[in-house]
Motif scaffolding. Structure first.
Motif, PDB file in Angstrom:
ATOM      1  N   VAL A  10       0.949  -1.309   0.045  1.00  0.00           N
ATOM      2  CA  VAL A  10       0.075   0.143  -0.046  1.00  0.00           C
ATOM      3  C   VAL A  10       0.893   1.222   0.067  1.00  0.00           C
ATOM      4  CG1 VAL A  10      -1.870  -1.134   1.381  1.00  0.00           C
ATOM      5  CG2 VAL A  10      -0.168  -0.144   2.442  1.00  0.00           C
ATOM      6  N   LYS A  11       0.173   2.493  -0.254  1.00  0.00           N
ATOM      7  CA  LYS A  11       0.907   3.540  -0.018  1.00  0.00           C
ATOM      8  C   LYS A  11       0.118   4.532   0.622  1.00  0.00           C
ATOM      9  CE  LYS A  11       3.146   7.054  -3.186  1.00  0.00           C
ATOM     10  NZ  LYS A  11       3.726   7.501  -4.554  1.00  0.00           N
ATOM     11  N   HIS A  12       0.693   5.453   1.388  1.00  0.00           N
ATOM     12  CA  HIS A  12       0.282   6.483   2.366  1.00  0.00           C
ATOM     13  C   HIS A  12       0.942   7.666   1.921  1.00  0.00           C
ATOM     14  CE1 HIS A  12      -0.943   8.594   6.165  1.00  0.00           C
ATOM     15  NE2 HIS A  12      -1.970   7.660   5.968  1.00  0.00           N
ATOM     16  N   ALA A  13       0.137   8.790   2.161  1.00  0.00           N
ATOM     17  CA  ALA A  13       0.712  10.290   1.733  1.00  0.00           C
ATOM     18  C   ALA A  13       1.977  10.447   2.719  1.00  0.00           C
ATOM     19  CB  ALA A  13      -0.424  11.231   1.673  1.00  0.00           C
ATOM     20  N   GLY A  18       4.061   0.742   2.064  1.00  0.00           N
ATOM     21  CA  GLY A  18       4.014  -0.218   3.006  1.00  0.00           C
ATOM     22  C   GLY A  18       3.607  -1.492   2.916  1.00  0.00           C
ATOM     23  N   ILE A  19       3.661  -2.474   3.980  1.00  0.00           N
ATOM     24  CA  ILE A  19       3.171  -3.898   3.693  1.00  0.00           C
ATOM     25  C   ILE A  19       2.380  -4.279   4.585  1.00  0.00           C
ATOM     26  CG2 ILE A  19       3.826  -6.222   3.264  1.00  0.00           C
ATOM     27  CD1 ILE A  19       6.548  -5.376   2.120  1.00  0.00           C
ATOM     28  N   VAL A  20       0.954  -4.659   4.407  1.00  0.00           N
ATOM     29  CA  VAL A  20       0.191  -5.111   5.413  1.00  0.00           C
ATOM     30  C   VAL A  20       0.764  -6.522   6.049  1.00  0.00           C
ATOM     31  CG1 VAL A  20      -2.254  -6.147   5.900  1.00  0.00           C
ATOM     32  CG2 VAL A  20      -1.907  -4.282   4.298  1.00  0.00           C
ATOM     33  N   ILE A  27      -8.539  -3.121  12.582  1.00  0.00           N
ATOM     34  CA  ILE A  27      -7.388  -1.977  12.035  1.00  0.00           C
ATOM     35  C   ILE A  27      -6.319  -3.066  11.213  1.00  0.00           C
ATOM     36  CG2 ILE A  27      -7.203  -0.545  14.266  1.00  0.00           C
ATOM     37  CD1 ILE A  27      -5.027  -2.597  15.291  1.00  0.00           C
ATOM     38  N   PHE A  28      -5.273  -2.631  10.435  1.00  0.00           N
ATOM     39  CA  PHE A  28      -4.468  -3.087   9.707  1.00  0.00           C
ATOM     40  C   PHE A  28      -3.274  -2.800  10.460  1.00  0.00           C
ATOM     41  CE2 PHE A  28      -7.417  -2.425   5.876  1.00  0.00           C
ATOM     42  CZ  PHE A  28      -7.493  -3.963   6.008  1.00  0.00           C
ATOM     43  N   GLU A  29      -2.199  -3.803  10.657  1.00  0.00           N
ATOM     44  CA  GLU A  29      -0.808  -3.384  10.955  1.00  0.00           C
ATOM     45  C   GLU A  29      -0.076  -3.375   9.652  1.00  0.00           C
ATOM     46  OE1 GLU A  29       1.936  -6.338  13.313  1.00  0.00           O
ATOM     47  OE2 GLU A  29       0.833  -5.300  14.872  1.00  0.00           O
ATOM     48  N   ILE A  30       0.608  -2.114   9.541  1.00  0.00           N
ATOM     49  CA  ILE A  30       1.442  -2.220   8.498  1.00  0.00           C
ATOM     50  C   ILE A  30       2.880  -1.674   8.541  1.00  0.00           C
ATOM     51  CG2 ILE A  30       1.496  -0.731   6.085  1.00  0.00           C
ATOM     52  CD1 ILE A  30      -1.661  -0.515   6.484  1.00  0.00           C
ATOM     53  N   PHE A  31       3.754  -2.029   7.938  1.00  0.00           N
ATOM     54  CA  PHE A  31       5.158  -1.582   8.074  1.00  0.00           C
ATOM     55  C   PHE A  31       5.432  -0.507   6.931  1.00  0.00           C
ATOM     56  CE2 PHE A  31       5.498  -5.377  10.476  1.00  0.00           C
ATOM     57  CZ  PHE A  31       6.112  -5.020  11.550  1.00  0.00           C
ATOM     58  N   PHE A  32       5.667   0.723   7.151  1.00  0.00           N
ATOM     59  CA  PHE A  32       5.835   1.482   6.403  1.00  0.00           C
ATOM     60  C   PHE A  32       7.317   1.848   6.168  1.00  0.00           C
ATOM     61  CE2 PHE A  32       1.538   2.538   7.408  1.00  0.00           C
ATOM     62  CZ  PHE A  32       0.990   2.730   6.077  1.00  0.00           C
ATOM     63  N   GLU A  33       7.798   2.352   5.201  1.00  0.00           N
ATOM     64  CA  GLU A  33       9.066   2.655   4.866  1.00  0.00           C
ATOM     65  C   GLU A  33       9.471   4.159   5.764  1.00  0.00           C
ATOM     66  OE1 GLU A  33       9.607   3.618   0.583  1.00  0.00           O
ATOM     67  OE2 GLU A  33       8.124   5.092   0.624  1.00  0.00           O
ATOM     68  N   ARG A  34       8.554   5.139   5.946  1.00  0.00           N
ATOM     69  CA  ARG A  34       8.573   6.101   6.826  1.00  0.00           C
ATOM     70  C   ARG A  34       7.758   5.835   7.913  1.00  0.00           C
ATOM     71  NH1 ARG A  34       7.975   8.843   1.669  1.00  0.00           N
ATOM     72  NH2 ARG A  34       6.125   9.448   2.575  1.00  0.00           N
ATOM     73  N   GLY A  35       8.111   5.654   9.227  1.00  0.00           N
ATOM     74  CA  GLY A  35       7.152   5.601  10.166  1.00  0.00           C
ATOM     75  C   GLY A  35       7.200   3.979  10.800  1.00  0.00           C
ATOM     76  N   GLY A  36       7.990   3.334  10.123  1.00  0.00           N
ATOM     77  CA  GLY A  36       7.846   1.937  10.607  1.00  0.00           C
ATOM     78  C   GLY A  36       6.491   1.191  11.118  1.00  0.00           C
ATOM     79  N   LYS A  37       6.413   0.569  11.936  1.00  0.00           N
ATOM     80  CA  LYS A  37       5.221  -0.253  12.042  1.00  0.00           C
ATOM     81  C   LYS A  37       3.985   0.679  12.632  1.00  0.00           C
ATOM     82  CE  LYS A  37       4.924  -3.232  15.574  1.00  0.00           C
ATOM     83  NZ  LYS A  37       4.774  -4.405  16.450  1.00  0.00           N
TER      84      LYS A  37
END
Length: 177
Positions: A10-13, A18-20, A27-37
């Motif tokens: 997924v992508k967040h602004a 990130g990856i779910v 809720i979804f737990e997502i690991f983002f490139e900026r912000g981590g989990k």
């Protein structure tokens, strides 16, 4: 967005791609490139689906980015960043009552378990921030020390909540004098 499969990209602004990693009830737990989990509500309209697990081409091995994410997950799990802190028995089943000074306004009751969970998540996010600062490649040592001092003061401000923890090892610790 209610039915994203684990592994969906997924992508967040704000947080980037990130990856779910988990799907809970709301809720979804997502690991983002900026912000981590991060935990985001399933009703979040800011997520853009990049690919689902079935859309990806099969391949062998892991990419360097995936290896980095696995290492970060292991470090997160085994370097004291845990989510299993125990609440002291005397608080279990209790509520936190917040009464405004104005008697015309409504008070708010929060289950102690919910409040405790928020405090533990805050502590753990401070720890992740601390690790990110200490390993940041663009910060010099002086900047790292200065930022670390702010985090230490934040821990010190949170020592009031140590009474909620069952084990002293889980306590917030500020700057020792």
């Amino acid at each position: 967005m209610e039915d994203l499969a684990v592994g969906t990209r997924v992508k967040h602004a704000v947080y980037g791609e990130g990856i779910v990693s988990r799907s809970h009830l709301t809720i979804f737990e997502i690991f983002f490139e900026r912000g981590g989990k991060m935990e985001l509500t399933k009703y979040n309209t800011e997520l853009e689906i990049l690919s689902t697990p079935s859309e990806e081409k099969p391949r062998s091995g892991l990419s360097l980015i995936e290896v980095e994410k696995v290492i970060a997950l292991v470090l997160d799990k085994y370097q004291g960043i845990t989510y299993d802190a125990k609440m002291a028995d005397k608080w279990k089943g209790g509520t936190l009552e917040m009464k405004p000074a104005n008697p015309e306004l409504q008070s708010k009751d929060i289950p102690m378990e919910t409040f405790f969970h928020k405090i533990v998540m805050l502590r753990d996010r401070l720890r992740v921030l601390e690790q990110n600062i200490n390993t940041h490649e663009k910060l010099d040592d002086q900047d790292k020390v200065q930022l670390q001092q702010y985090i230490t003061r934040a821990y010190g401000s949170l020592t009031t909540f140590n009474v909620l923890f069952a084990e002293k090892d889980d306590y917030f610790k500020g700057q020792s004098k």
